[in-house]
Motif scaffolding. Sequence first.
Motif, PDB file in Angstrom:
ATOM      1  N   GLY A 210      47.482  40.917  49.139  1.00 16.77           N
ATOM      2  CA  GLY A 210      46.600  42.045  48.883  1.00 16.77           C
ATOM      3  C   GLY A 210      45.873  41.886  47.562  1.00 16.77           C
ATOM      4  N   THR A 211      46.611  41.520  46.527  1.00 18.61           N
ATOM      5  CA  THR A 211      46.026  41.351  45.205  1.00 18.61           C
ATOM      6  C   THR A 211      44.926  40.294  45.231  1.00 18.61           C
ATOM      7  N   LYS A 212      45.269  39.148  45.874  1.00 20.65           N
ATOM      8  CA  LYS A 212      44.274  38.078  45.920  1.00 20.65           C
ATOM      9  C   LYS A 212      42.993  38.522  46.605  1.00 20.65           C
ATOM     10  N   GLU A 213      43.137  39.322  47.655  1.00 19.85           N
ATOM     11  CA  GLU A 213      41.981  39.769  48.419  1.00 19.85           C
ATOM     12  C   GLU A 213      41.152  40.765  47.621  1.00 19.85           C
ATOM     13  N   LYS A 221      34.643  43.422  40.554  1.00 18.64           N
ATOM     14  CA  LYS A 221      33.621  42.753  39.728  1.00 18.64           C
ATOM     15  C   LYS A 221      32.815  43.796  38.960  1.00 18.64           C
ATOM     16  N   PHE A 222      32.469  44.873  39.664  1.00 13.06           N
ATOM     17  CA  PHE A 222      31.670  45.927  39.044  1.00 13.06           C
ATOM     18  C   PHE A 222      32.430  46.574  37.880  1.00 13.06           C
ATOM     19  N   ALA A 223      33.737  46.819  38.131  1.00 14.22           N
ATOM     20  CA  ALA A 223      34.546  47.424  37.080  1.00 14.22           C
ATOM     21  C   ALA A 223      34.601  46.506  35.869  1.00 14.22           C
ATOM     22  N   ARG A 224      34.768  45.192  36.153  1.00 16.51           N
ATOM     23  CA  ARG A 224      34.804  44.238  35.054  1.00 16.51           C
ATOM     24  C   ARG A 224      33.495  44.309  34.276  1.00 16.51           C
ATOM     25  N   ASP A 230      41.438  45.287  31.547  1.00 16.41           N
ATOM     26  CA  ASP A 230      42.210  44.562  32.562  1.00 16.41           C
ATOM     27  C   ASP A 230      43.378  45.391  33.065  1.00 16.41           C
ATOM     28  N   THR A 231      44.065  46.039  32.117  1.00 17.59           N
ATOM     29  CA  THR A 231      45.227  46.846  32.488  1.00 17.59           C
ATOM     30  C   THR A 231      44.825  47.912  33.481  1.00 17.59           C
ATOM     31  N   ARG A 232      43.711  48.581  33.211  1.00 20.61           N
ATOM     32  CA  ARG A 232      43.302  49.656  34.106  1.00 20.61           C
ATOM     33  C   ARG A 232      42.872  49.107  35.462  1.00 20.61           C
ATOM     34  N   ILE A 233      42.193  47.965  35.441  1.00 22.45           N
ATOM     35  CA  ILE A 233      41.777  47.359  36.713  1.00 22.45           C
ATOM     36  C   ILE A 233      42.994  47.056  37.578  1.00 22.45           C
ATOM     37  N   CYS A 235      46.266  48.102  37.161  1.00 25.75           N
ATOM     38  CA  CYS A 235      47.199  49.191  37.451  1.00 25.75           C
ATOM     39  C   CYS A 235      46.584  50.291  38.291  1.00 25.75           C
ATOM     40  N   VAL A 236      45.294  50.440  38.277  1.00 27.81           N
ATOM     41  CA  VAL A 236      44.687  51.511  39.064  1.00 27.81           C
ATOM     42  C   VAL A 236      43.944  50.956  40.263  1.00 27.81           C
ATOM     43  N   HIS A 237      42.922  50.148  39.999  1.00 27.96           N
ATOM     44  CA  HIS A 237      42.050  49.749  41.102  1.00 27.96           C
ATOM     45  C   HIS A 237      42.719  48.789  42.064  1.00 27.96           C
ATOM     46  N   VAL A 238      43.371  47.762  41.530  1.00 26.25           N
ATOM     47  CA  VAL A 238      44.025  46.801  42.413  1.00 26.25           C
ATOM     48  C   VAL A 238      45.214  47.459  43.092  1.00 26.25           C
ATOM     49  N   LEU A 239      46.070  48.073  42.276  1.00 24.85           N
ATOM     50  CA  LEU A 239      47.321  48.633  42.805  1.00 24.85           C
ATOM     51  C   LEU A 239      47.054  49.601  43.950  1.00 24.85           C
TER      52      LEU A 239
END
Lengths: 324, 554
Positions: A210-213, A221-224, A230-233, A235-239
């Motif tokens: 899931g993470t890789k996908e 990419k947009f969030a970056r 990174d932490t927020r990406i 812990c929130v968006h990926v998770l």
Amino acid sequence: MLAFTIRRLSQSVVVLFVMSIIVFAGVYAIGNPVDILINPEADIAEQEETIKRLGLDKPLWAQYGLFLSNALQGDLGNSFVHNIPALEIIFTRLPATLELAMVAVGLAIIFGVPLGMIAGLKDDSFIGRTIMTGSILGFSLPTFWVGLILIMFFSVSLGWLPASGRGDTVNVMGIEVSFLSWDGLSHLLLPAFNLALFKMSLVIRLARSGTKEVLLQDYIKFARAKGVSDTRIICVHVLKNILIPIVTVLGLELGSVIAFAVVTETVFAWPGIGKLLIDSISNLDRPVVVAYLLLTVTMFILINFIVDILYSVLDPRVRLGGSN
Amino acid sequence: MFIQKKGLAAAAMAVSIALPGVAQAETLTMGMASEPSSIDPHYHNLGPNNALRRHMFESLVDQDEKQNLGPALAESWKPTGETTWEFKLRKGVKFHDGSDFTAKDVIFSACRIPNVPNSPSNFVSFTKAIKNFEMPDAHTLIVHTENATPLLPTYFANWGILSAKASGVTGDIKYDKENCGLTTFPATADFNKGSAAIGTGPYTFGEFVKGDRLVLKRNDAYWGDKAQWDSVVMKPISNATARMAALLSGDVDFIDAPPTQDLEKLKSNAKFELSQGLSNRVIYLHMDQFGPSSNGVKGTGAPAAKYEGEGPCASKDCEKNPFLDKRVRQALSKAINREAIVAKIMGGVAVAAGELLPQGFFGTNPGMKPEAYDPEGAKKLLAEAGYPNGFELVLGTPNDRYINDAKVAQVIAQMFTRIGVKTSVNAMTKSVFFKTRNKYEFSIYLAGWGAGTGEMSNPLRALVGTRSKKTGLGGTNRGRYSNADLDKKILTALSTVDDAKREMILQEASRQAMDDYSILPLHYEVTTWAHRKGLSYNARADQYTLATGVTKAN
């Protein structure tokens, strides 16, 4: 939502009915409980009398009819072995299994999700590969064997944790739980870990893929680009986005953990419903087996229902009862 | 090695933290292979329940570890006629609730026995001989029986005594076979909760959590030698490996039925010891001796007559039944190398059998030897019986009921094959096995028999007496062997009160059953208990595991 619930409920009734017929006939086909329960020294007259007393002299359809009419009034029959209502036996044993299953699934999530995400984020690193190799062991080793190894190592050789039983329990609102006392907790750790191992590996694998996908998705990419940390990406968006498959699988697995913790409960002599099921099958205690499996089916139906609802919470794009 | 020592210290610490105070008081923790289905002493007449019953509810007569009768709640007894017995009861015995034990409690208990709802196996077989009771004084009981019943004291060793007063009965009781005019009896559920669990035994009820533990407390007001343990915790651990692990890790002090393959390892471990004793359980082969044809036999040709009666051959074509010929039965017996089975398969925890009960039990023939291994003689007998090329057999066996049952069956199949009787094994779990056997689907099967009464009439009656509802013989005679002369002897023995005479008849009956190869005894099981060093167990022939038999060794 209402239509969805009603359709689900009516399907469930049919499933329960079919299930009861299959189980009833299945246990009947295995053998006659009186052969197991009666003292072998009983003579022929006593054997016949006992069969009659337990109502086993009637033809199968009559026994089933009686069961069905009682069941519709909420009575699933008395255990042949213990002479107390089958449901009562199951419910007194259920807390032990629920506790074990909850702790096991908890362990699977607490360790599985972070480890899986690390493996997904650091795919090619030594850590990532170690985690993945470990997870292969986790679901390829048989539970029975792992349980015995855990006992040999932690109980027999090191002597840190007890090998069997449930230990002291604390009564919380009428339910006996063991995680609140050290003795209870020490009894709980090994079986819970043993039961968690397989689920943990499963969660690791799901979280990693899931993470890789998700990492390749546009919104990451947009969030970056937006400068989100990174932490927020992670812990929130990926998770949040990898949770859907994990919730689905764990939902189903929770059911199977509760219903079929048989092996772990047997190895650790854990007084839960899995052990009850095995004992009841070997004693041909039909009322308990039937009640148990009906309860299990009900539980699976419920869990699936909850999972469906959780989808719509986790992913607003999912709508319930969509087909008109 | 160092790690192991440290580990044990940690284990000891963990235990003392876990059980504050209790570790100082003397607690015995036992890992048990099976759990009683109820605390109610009259609910279920089966091993685990009967063993537990002896801790809390005593009977009038005691059976010691060799099943010899001795005084318990009755100090003495004697027959005063063909059908009357006088029991002198012990004075000064108190129930757990403090009330006095009198003859009325005995009558009340006998009244309750047929009145336990939904009992899966009741105790009526031990009380149905009683016609009436008389109670000349509070501690004398006269028992009138329907017929001469020499085994009455043995029967009276098999049911526990409840307190009439604690069950709410205050007036006199007039005994009858139905309910003695009483309307309410204590319920099985009340025993499990403990409120009705009031007996006279050396232990009192502590706690019963089904599937987890059963706790007994010492009865400090006990009339006899006080129990050695302040409390006893019995944990059901049905899986043998798990039970063994619990012993090795120090979770429990004592286990029953340790796995045979681990016995050597335990013996060489200085921290543990074994207690062993010969049991009353014989493992035997029974052969279908009913009709002209038999299910599962091949290569014997067409039967001489049509099969009539219950069994699979009634509805399908079976081949000729070879077991009606005594020479065939004898040949199979000679083909079995019993000593080899005992030494190699049973690891020495068995004794080769020549009768249905081990030497020394009442009714056995002193010096009776097991059949000698003689494959050549067996082949000759087969040829004489008209099977020079043998035939094919299926040997049925359970695989989870007796010690190494399926392994023993495998070896016997090979031994049969060696004399030309090509045998395959059909091993199954006990519930399926008993069902299949009781439908007469096996032409030959392996099973076991433990003589609850500890004397010869018991196995003869159940295993080789002709099946009959009227005489009560043949309850487990699923080979359907039938011999009118032998039946007569068994029935005569069952109604001969004179011990010396009865013993002679039983010895003769046993010899006759063996000479006719009605059934093939294989070996007697030796029962093993394992425990930590410093304990010892008074091994019992009835295979019961009793906390009262566990003592500190020195």
